[in-house]
Structure formats: C-alpha cells, structure tokens
Design a protein around this motif. Structure first.
Motif, mmCIF file in Angstrom:
data_model
loop_
_atom_site.group_PDB
_atom_site.id
_atom_site.type_symbol
_atom_site.label_atom_id
_atom_site.label_comp_id
_atom_site.label_asym_id
_atom_site.label_seq_id
_atom_site.Cartn_x
_atom_site.Cartn_y
_atom_site.Cartn_z
ATOM 1 N N GLY A 114 -1.360 -39.827 -35.615
ATOM 2 C CA GLY A 114 -2.382 -40.268 -34.671
ATOM 3 C C GLY A 114 -1.800 -40.949 -33.451
ATOM 4 O O GLY A 114 -0.707 -41.527 -33.474
ATOM 5 N N ILE A 115 -2.574 -40.881 -32.369
ATOM 6 C CA ILE A 115 -2.079 -41.350 -31.086
ATOM 7 C C ILE A 115 -1.952 -42.870 -31.037
ATOM 8 O O ILE A 115 -1.082 -43.416 -30.348
ATOM 9 N N GLU A 116 -2.797 -43.622 -31.774
ATOM 10 C CA GLU A 116 -2.697 -45.080 -31.766
ATOM 11 C C GLU A 116 -1.366 -45.533 -32.369
ATOM 12 O O GLU A 116 -0.672 -46.390 -31.805
ATOM 13 N N ALA A 117 -1.008 -44.969 -33.518
ATOM 14 C CA ALA A 117 0.255 -45.337 -34.164
ATOM 15 C C ALA A 117 1.443 -44.941 -33.302
ATOM 16 O O ALA A 117 2.438 -45.679 -33.211
ATOM 17 N N LEU A 118 1.374 -43.774 -32.670
ATOM 18 C CA LEU A 118 2.468 -43.332 -31.814
ATOM 19 C C LEU A 118 2.636 -44.264 -30.620
ATOM 20 O O LEU A 118 3.750 -44.704 -30.303
ATOM 21 N N SER A 119 1.543 -44.579 -29.938
ATOM 22 C CA SER A 119 1.620 -45.414 -28.735
ATOM 23 C C SER A 119 2.160 -46.795 -29.054
ATOM 24 O O SER A 119 3.010 -47.326 -28.326
ATOM 25 N N GLN A 120 1.670 -47.376 -30.143
ATOM 26 C CA GLN A 120 2.107 -48.724 -30.489
ATOM 27 C C GLN A 120 3.544 -48.732 -30.984
ATOM 28 O O GLN A 120 4.305 -49.667 -30.692
ATOM 29 N N SER A 121 3.946 -47.724 -31.771
ATOM 30 C CA SER A 121 5.281 -47.715 -32.372
ATOM 31 C C SER A 121 6.370 -47.422 -31.350
ATOM 32 O O SER A 121 7.399 -48.109 -31.302
ATOM 33 N N LEU A 122 6.186 -46.367 -30.539
ATOM 34 C CA LEU A 122 7.251 -45.938 -29.633
ATOM 35 C C LEU A 122 7.176 -46.585 -28.260
ATOM 36 O O LEU A 122 8.206 -46.781 -27.609
ATOM 37 N N PHE A 123 5.984 -46.911 -27.800
ATOM 38 C CA PHE A 123 5.847 -47.403 -26.432
ATOM 39 C C PHE A 123 5.322 -48.835 -26.362
ATOM 40 O O PHE A 123 5.302 -49.437 -25.285
ATOM 41 N N GLY A 124 4.888 -49.392 -27.493
ATOM 42 C CA GLY A 124 4.422 -50.773 -27.508
ATOM 43 C C GLY A 124 3.201 -51.022 -26.668
ATOM 44 O O GLY A 124 3.048 -52.103 -26.093
ATOM 45 N N LYS A 125 2.317 -50.058 -26.562
ATOM 46 C CA LYS A 125 1.107 -50.209 -25.756
ATOM 47 C C LYS A 125 -0.030 -49.387 -26.350
ATOM 48 O O LYS A 125 0.188 -48.547 -27.230
ATOM 49 N N ALA A 126 -1.220 -49.608 -25.848
ATOM 50 C CA ALA A 126 -2.385 -48.855 -26.303
ATOM 51 C C ALA A 126 -2.361 -47.459 -25.694
ATOM 52 O O ALA A 126 -1.724 -47.232 -24.649
ATOM 53 N N PRO A 127 -3.057 -46.481 -26.296
ATOM 54 C CA PRO A 127 -3.022 -45.099 -25.779
ATOM 55 C C PRO A 127 -3.508 -44.956 -24.345
ATOM 56 O O PRO A 127 -3.063 -44.045 -23.630
ATOM 57 N N HIS A 128 -4.392 -45.827 -23.890
ATOM 58 C CA HIS A 128 -4.908 -45.677 -22.518
ATOM 59 C C HIS A 128 -3.861 -46.056 -21.469
ATOM 60 O O HIS A 128 -4.044 -45.789 -20.282
ATOM 61 N N GLY A 129 -2.743 -46.667 -21.902
ATOM 62 C CA GLY A 129 -1.732 -47.076 -20.937
ATOM 63 C C GLY A 129 -0.558 -46.134 -20.811
ATOM 64 O O GLY A 129 0.398 -46.442 -20.087
ATOM 65 N N LEU A 130 -0.559 -44.975 -21.471
ATOM 66 C CA LEU A 130 0.582 -44.060 -21.409
ATOM 67 C C LEU A 130 0.674 -43.402 -20.037
ATOM 68 O O LEU A 130 -0.317 -42.893 -19.497
ATOM 69 N N ASP A 131 1.898 -43.386 -19.485
ATOM 70 C CA ASP A 131 2.106 -42.728 -18.197
ATOM 71 C C ASP A 131 2.529 -41.283 -18.416
ATOM 72 O O ASP A 131 2.537 -40.779 -19.557
ATOM 73 N N ALA A 132 2.910 -40.601 -17.334
ATOM 74 C CA ALA A 132 3.224 -39.173 -17.408
ATOM 75 C C ALA A 132 4.433 -38.902 -18.291
ATOM 76 O O ALA A 132 4.438 -37.963 -19.100
ATOM 77 N N ARG A 133 5.503 -39.689 -18.135
ATOM 78 C CA ARG A 133 6.698 -39.472 -18.962
ATOM 79 C C ARG A 133 6.393 -39.671 -20.444
ATOM 80 O O ARG A 133 6.810 -38.884 -21.293
ATOM 81 N N GLU A 134 5.689 -40.753 -20.767
ATOM 82 C CA GLU A 134 5.350 -41.037 -22.159
ATOM 83 C C GLU A 134 4.425 -39.975 -22.726
ATOM 84 O O GLU A 134 4.552 -39.571 -23.891
ATOM 85 N N ALA A 135 3.491 -39.500 -21.903
ATOM 86 C CA ALA A 135 2.574 -38.446 -22.344
ATOM 87 C C ALA A 135 3.328 -37.155 -22.633
ATOM 88 O O ALA A 135 3.022 -36.440 -23.592
ATOM 89 N N ALA A 136 4.330 -36.856 -21.825
ATOM 90 C CA ALA A 136 5.118 -35.643 -22.035
ATOM 91 C C ALA A 136 5.891 -35.713 -23.343
ATOM 92 O O ALA A 136 5.991 -34.733 -24.084
ATOM 93 N N ILE A 137 6.440 -36.867 -23.649
ATOM 94 C CA ILE A 137 7.160 -37.027 -24.917
ATOM 95 C C ILE A 137 6.200 -36.880 -26.095
ATOM 96 O O ILE A 137 6.527 -36.231 -27.097
ATOM 97 N N ALA A 138 5.010 -37.478 -25.981
ATOM 98 C CA ALA A 138 4.021 -37.359 -27.064
ATOM 99 C C ALA A 138 3.636 -35.905 -27.286
ATOM 100 O O ALA A 138 3.543 -35.431 -28.434
#
Length: 798
Positions: A187-211
C-alpha cells in the motif's frame, strides 16, 4: 468402410460437443466467480492496517504501534490524498489507456500475443483493473510459474465485471492501497512513510517515479529499479533534472531503498500502549480508545523530561510516572521512561521492580494505629538502635545521620525518620506487616522473615504502579481495588487498611508542620491545595520516589537509573518530588481539592507534651486525631508524667514501647549493644578498627554529651581449654574446660578499645569496683578461636 467413417464422424462430433460443453461450463463458472467479487465499500471496510492507533479518552491520537508483524500496511488512503504526480506515474507505467478501456486493454492483449508469436519483447497486457482483480481474489493471483490459461481467462472476466461495477477512481484508489511494493511493504501509505518519511499527498515526481517502478518489479535490484524509475520520469516530466541524468536517479533510488523511516512505535505513550492493546477486548482493532488524558499525558512527559535534564549532572537519566483516578481506578497518565534521555528507554519504569524506601512507612504506621499499639501523638525515641536478629545486629540510620530524640508518631512519619519506623515494626512484627502489604496488592517476592526489620525502610522491591494503587487505597478510606484496565474483574473492594487509621495517616502526610524537621516549612511538598504525600529513597541512592494523593487523584513518581547505578546528591525533595508537585498542580489548576471527612470511630482532642532533655516541651500543644478509646491529654516520659524515675521509651502515658527503668543515677553501657558481633578486617590497620565504648545515664538522649572519669571498663574473655590427649594421641572424651580471663581496658565514660578475637563479656564498673552493667559481644577475625565447648577449631588466616 462407410460404417467406419460414420463411427469416426460421430466420435469427432461427440468430442467437439464435450469441449463446447466444458468450455461453456468453465465460462459460466468464471462469470459466476467474478460476480462474487466484493464491492468497493466492502473492500475498504475490510482493510486492516498493520498499525494500531491508541487514542486518548478525548479521542486524540497518543501512540501508533505496529501490531501485525507479517506485513507493513498503513490505514486506507483516499485517492484525493494521493499526490497527482504518483497517480500520473502509475497510470503511465502500468496502464496508459486506464481511463479508456473497459477493464481489459484488448489492444495491449493483441500486441502481447503478436510479440509472443514473433518472440519479441512487448509491454504486458495486464491492466490496473486486472491486477486489482488478482489482489481481490486469490484464484486469479499469479503463482511462481505464472498464471495458467484458466487464471488468465478468469482474471479477464473479473476485470470486466469490476469495471462495470466500480468507478475508475475507486479502482485506482483500491489498487494503490492493496498493491505490494517491496518486501513487507503493502500500500501507498506504508511505502510513503517507510521510504520517504512523508504522507502520500507529499510525493514529488522523482518519488512517484520510484513508487511506480516498484509496482512493476517490487524486489528487483536497486540499479534496475532506478533505471525504470528514470524511464518513467522521462515520460511524465522530461524537463526534470533527474530525468536527464539516470545515473543520479539510480544513486538516489539506491539510497531511498535502504531507508526505513516509518518506526514501529511512535507517540508519547509507548509502554502503556503495549499493555493496553494486548488486552483481549482491544486486539484486532485499528483504533482503540484508552483511559489516558491527552493533555495530562503530554504535560507529564514534558515535566518528567525537563526535570531529568536538570538532574543529568547528578547521574540521573531515568524516571517514570503514573496517575490514577481515585474513584474509578482508571489510568489517566503513564510515562514509562524518559525516552531519548535514557539508555534503557524500552524498560517500563511503571512496572519495573524497585526498592520503595520510606514510601512503605505510611502502611506500617496505619497498621500500628489500627492495632492500637500507638497513636499519632505517641512518643517514640529517635536514637541509636541496635536490634538483635538471627543474622546479627540491625542498626538503622536516619537519612541525615542524625537523631531527633523523643518525637511523636506524627512527626516521625511526616519527617520520615527511620529509627522510629523500625521501633514501630518491632511492635507490629515483620510477618504481620508483610501480610498487610500483601493485602494492599504489593507483589512482594519473599516473606516477612526474609526482609526482617529492614522492611520498615523499604528493603523489598515493588513496581510503581502497584505502590501508587496502594496509596490510592489510603485515599479511599483504606479500601483497595485493582487498577481499572477496562475489563470486568471478579475482584471487588477489600478493606485492606482500617478506615480510621487511613484517615489519620492521610492527615499526618498532609501536615506541613509535622514534616518541617526534615523538609522545612517551604518544601515543594507543600501544595496550595489539600494533598497527602510521602517521599522515599532506597539504599545507596538508587531510587527516589514521591507518591501521594489529592481528593480526586493519586500520583506516583520514580526517578533513578534503570541500570541500577546510584544517584549523586539527590534528596527526597530534589528528585521525584518536584515532578509530583508539578503534575498535581496541573491536575488541580481548575479543580479544588479538599480534605476528606473524618471516618466514623475517630475523636479529636487537644494534647500537650512533657518536657524533653532541655526542659522545653517535646512538641507543641496541638489538636490530634485518635481512634476512639486511645485518646489522652498528656504525652510524656514516665518520670515527667508521673514525677517518678525515667523510662527510656514510652509511647503514651502508661504505655511502654521499650527500654529500661531505673534511678536517675543509674549508668548503662550505651555502645556497643548487647550481642554485637564484630568482624576484624585483615586489610585494615588495627588502629583504624578501634571500637568506641560509651556509657550513659539511663534516659539520657543519644546526642547529649556526658563525662564520668570514675567509671572503669573490664573485658572478660572466655577461653576453652582442650582436654588432654590419651597415649594414642586421641583426645579424651571429656568436656573442654571454660576459663574466664579478665582484662582492665581503661577509665572514663568513653573509651577507644582495640578489639581482639574471642567471645567476651564487657563490664562497666564504678570507682568501688561494683559492676553497673555488662553485655556479651564477640569478635571474629584471623586466628580467632570461635568455637564453643562442643567444637574447637582455629579459623585459618586469610
């Protein structure tokens, strides 16, 4: 020949019919199975996070704690809370015609089939909808060897059913919450918090590409994930700097994949959360409401940490705090450790076993008052005491190493004097006091005989939670109940302490003037509203406590070191007490606290005290509480109250608590005490091991200086002479001869004596040689004959 052709034709027709029937049956079965897929609301409702949130009684989030170790999954995230960059990257990477097809991208299917025919690499034909169907129904999920033909057909049918029943935004939202990303992360919540330390609404283009790249190959190498992420970024944001340099994107991806920023525990109540969530009624829930008060918990954590920072220079790094509601027994605050200030933050100081020091004294005095052995005005001598036990002499000392002489029980308890407490335990007995503590719910590991008289000074070990709840019993008129964990319990209220004695002890612990001899009149324990409090310090300054109650709350605080190291110069009012006072102040910032009403069977009376050694009254006249039938107006030593000879200890007029009686001129050996056992240390020079021999007149205070040069000291040593040996060298079967050898030691009421090994009788003589007093003592050391008549042996030198 024609017959044979006809038969073969019939067989072919029958085989085709069976295949058609089987295919139709399979198709109908797949359609039926697809129609059994859940709807969107059911999927969202059945979603379970691997994390559980602990809420306060007000509904505020206090703690997040991981409760599912098999997977890392966050709470459900709405599509509106996912960054547009991630939605774009996912569609571009996994399903470009997601918003155009009806669940199956037939153009992609055709391209994939054509590529397989010519053995060329093409993009897979599996759409987001088809992947979601596989996630919803395990029958269509890909196995180690890929999907079978039946699974592919079933997945295709299920995807079309989903597309007809669900909206596109629902399909994408469910997919983002259910898709596996990497390892245990789902799930996207676990991914965002684990790898990027932020909520899913804060992912930028680079982080979104990795996801998006991780969706295609969750467990691929960092290099491969970085290459694919760079390709996705080049499509969705070709002007991005990272899209123009894939090597930089690969380095960034490699660093991201090593992160685990989503800690398994986060919040301000970790120790309480583990216990609360482990209760049967709380298991399996994503959110659990507790009894903790959020504002109080935050203040308690802040107060404890701030005060411990001030004590860091005194070798103090740990602390714990708990607040109980007096009536309900609910836990309102629970701080298990000092957090980052501690090197053992995982240790829960609220439940750890520690020595309580003087905090057990209120229960001892309550028991003695209930048994009518003493009253709050009874006089108890605070002087040097040598109490014989099975293991030798027990010599209690006060915290300041000084003695106050005669004091009332009120002053002795409020000022936390050790010697009067031990004298009181002598009256009550350790076994009886041990039973009293067990009735109060304290989990003592040993027996009363094991702890002996040191039990009065808290030599046992108890947890802060249980000790605080025992004080809560005093706040409730002596009625004890277990802590309220939100469960139905068979244990009801138990009258563990006499209600009259509980009231008197509470009145004593709230008396600022009674504690003044030790703490002064302006100590931190003197709150502006009614409270009763007791401090305590364990042996070697390893633990410091402050436990007390108001009209509504009971607060317990402990400070020390989880590793057991001693603190430096931390007193009863500089360690736990300031934290206790701050928390009490916060609890009653808008709530008054009034003194309790007197229990039935109590009477109040004016009392006055006789003169002490200096001629002034032992204590000032005051109004005192008594258990009915024990009240009296005057408290003094017998020779003052009756005009007769002195008594060294009287609890109240006509009620002895110990000591001897004799003429004023009688002289006794004050030190050492009868039965003393001395052990010589061969590593210490003999001159440094001298023993002070002190004589005093009976009834004289321990600190009063008195000299008499006419007194003489004599030591009579018992020597055992072995029986003569027979001709064969064996000893004759006769009893050894006991011989007493007297030696003059010197003159004066005080004398320094260099002891020598043996069993002795120390005698005090007057100028005429009359024996005024004598005691037995033993000196053990290298080369000493320590055996009795029944066995003679020489102790070897060390």
């Amino acid at each position: 020949m024609q017959t044979t052709d006809k038969q073969q034709g019939k067989k072919l027709a029958g085989s085709a019919a069976r295949r058609l029937l089987w295919g139709g049956t399979l198709w109908l079965g797949l359609i039926g199975s697809s129609h059994a897929l859940p709807n969107f609301d059911e999927v969202r409702r059945e979603h379970r996070s691997s994390e559980t949130l602990l809420l306060s009684r007000e509904g505020e989030e206090l703690q997040r704690i991981r409760t599912d170790s098999t997977v890392r999954r966050g709470p459900w995230v709405g599509l509106g809370d996912v960054s547009p960059a991630l939605r774009t990257a996912l569609v571009l990477s996994e399903d470009k015609r997601f918003y155009e097809h009806s669940g199956v991208d037939w153009a992609a299917v055709t391209a994939a089939a054509w590529g397989n025919l010519w053995n060329s690499r093409t993009r897979g034909a599996s759409t987001i909808t088809m992947q979601l169907a596989g996630l919803l129904d395990g029958d269509w999920r890909q196995g180690p060897g890929g999907r079978t033909v039946v699974q592919k057909i079933g997945q295709t049918v299920a995807a079309q059913v989903l597309d007809r029943r669900w909206r596109k935004d629902q399909i994408l939202e469910a997919y983002l919450n259910m898709v596996p990303f990497r390892g245990e992360i789902v799930g996207i919540e676990a991914l965002s918090q684990s790898l990027f330390g932020k909520a899913p609404h804060g992912l930028d283009a680079r982080e979104a590409a990795i996801a998006a790249a991780l969706v295609r190959a969750p467990n691929a190498s960092a290099e491969r994930v970085g290459q694919r992420a760079c390709g996705v970024l080049q499509v969705m944001a070709p002007d991005d700097v990272a899209a123009k340099d894939c090597s930089a994107m690969q380095l960034y991806t490699a660093s991201v994949l090593q992160r685990r920023q989503w800690q398994p525990v986060e919040g301000i109540a970790p120790h309480f959360a583990r216990r609360w969530l482990a209760l049967p009624q709380n298991k399996g829930q994503e959110q659990v409401r507790s009894t903790l008060s959020a504002p109080l918990q935050r203040f308690a954590v802040s107060s404890l940490q701030q005060h411990l920072r001030e004590l860091q220079g005194r070798n103090v790094e740990d602390g714990a705090l708990v607040v109980l509601d007096n009536r309900s027994g609910e836990i309102l605050a629970w701080v298990g450790s000092s957090g980052t200030l501690s090197q053992a933050s995982e240790v829960d100081g609220v439940t750890a076993m520690r020595q309580p020091g003087s905090t057990l004294k209120p229960f001892l005095y309550a028991q003695a008052i209930a048994e009518k052995r003493i009253t709050a005005a009874s006089l108890i001598e605070d002087s040097s005491a040598h109490i014989p036990t099975q293991n030798g002499l027990y010599i209690p000392q006060n915290y300041d190493r000084r003695f106050k002489g005669w004091v009332s029980a009120r002053t002795a308890l409020a000022s936390s004097l050790n010697v009067p407490a031990v004298r009181t335990l002598v009256m009550v007995t350790p076994d009886a006091f041990f039973d009293q503590l067990k009735r109060l719910g304290l989990p003592l590991r040993e027996s009363g005989g094991y702890y002996g008289f040191s039990l009065a000074l808290g030599s046992s070990e108890v947890p802060l939670l249980y000790l605080t709840n025992a004080y809560r019993a005093l706040a409730n008129g002596g009625q004890w109940q277990p802590v309220n964990w939100g469960e139905k319990t068979k244990e009801g209220a138990v009258q563990a302490v006499d209600a009259r004695a509980a009231f008197i002890v509470g009145d004593i612990l709230s008396d600022n003037m009674a504690r003044a001899p030790t703490f002064g009149t302006d100590s931190v324990l003197a709150t502006r509203f009614w409270t009763a409090v007791k401090t305590g310090t364990s042996k070697d300054m390893r633990d410091n406590w402050a436990v007390g109650w108001s009209q509504r709350y009971t607060v317990g605080v402990w400070v020390g070191n989880a590793r057991g190291e001693a603190m430096h110069s931390v007193s009863g009012t500089s360690g736990a007490a300031p934290i206790w006072a701050e928390v009490m102040g916060f609890l009653h910032r808008n709530t008054p606290s009034r003194a309790p009403k007197a229990a039935q069977g109590l009477v109040q009376q004016q009392v006055q005290f006789g003169a002490g050694a200096g001629g002034s009254p032992i204590e000032s006249q005051r109004s005192e509480w008594f258990v009915a039938g024990t009240q009296q107006a005057v408290f003094a030593m017998d020779h003052i109250a009756d005009g007769a000879g002195p008594s060294s200890a009287t609890g109240q007029k006509g009620s002895k608590t110990g000591g001897t009686t004799g003429a004023v001129s009688s002289v006794r050996i004050s030190r050492p005490a009868n039965g003393t056992i001395l052990a010589l240390d061969p590593d210490i020079p003999p001159d440094s091991q001298r023993v002070q021999l002190i004589a005093r007149q009976a009834g004289m205070a321990a600190e009063q200086d008195w000299r008499d040069s006419s007194l003489r000291w004599r030591l009579v040593t018992r020597q055992y002479v072995a029986p003569p040996k027979a001709a064969d060298g064996k000893p004759q079967a006769v009893t050894p001869v006991v011989r007493e050898v007297p030696r003059e030691l010197g003159r004066g009421s005080q004398l320094g004596w260099l002891p020598w090994p043996g069993r002795h009788r120390l005698e005090l003589l007057d100028a005429s040689g009359k024996v005024l007093d004598s005691i037995q003592l033993e000196v053990r050391g290298a080369g000493a004959l320590v055996a009795g008549p029944e066995q003679i042996r020489s102790t070897p030198r060390r």
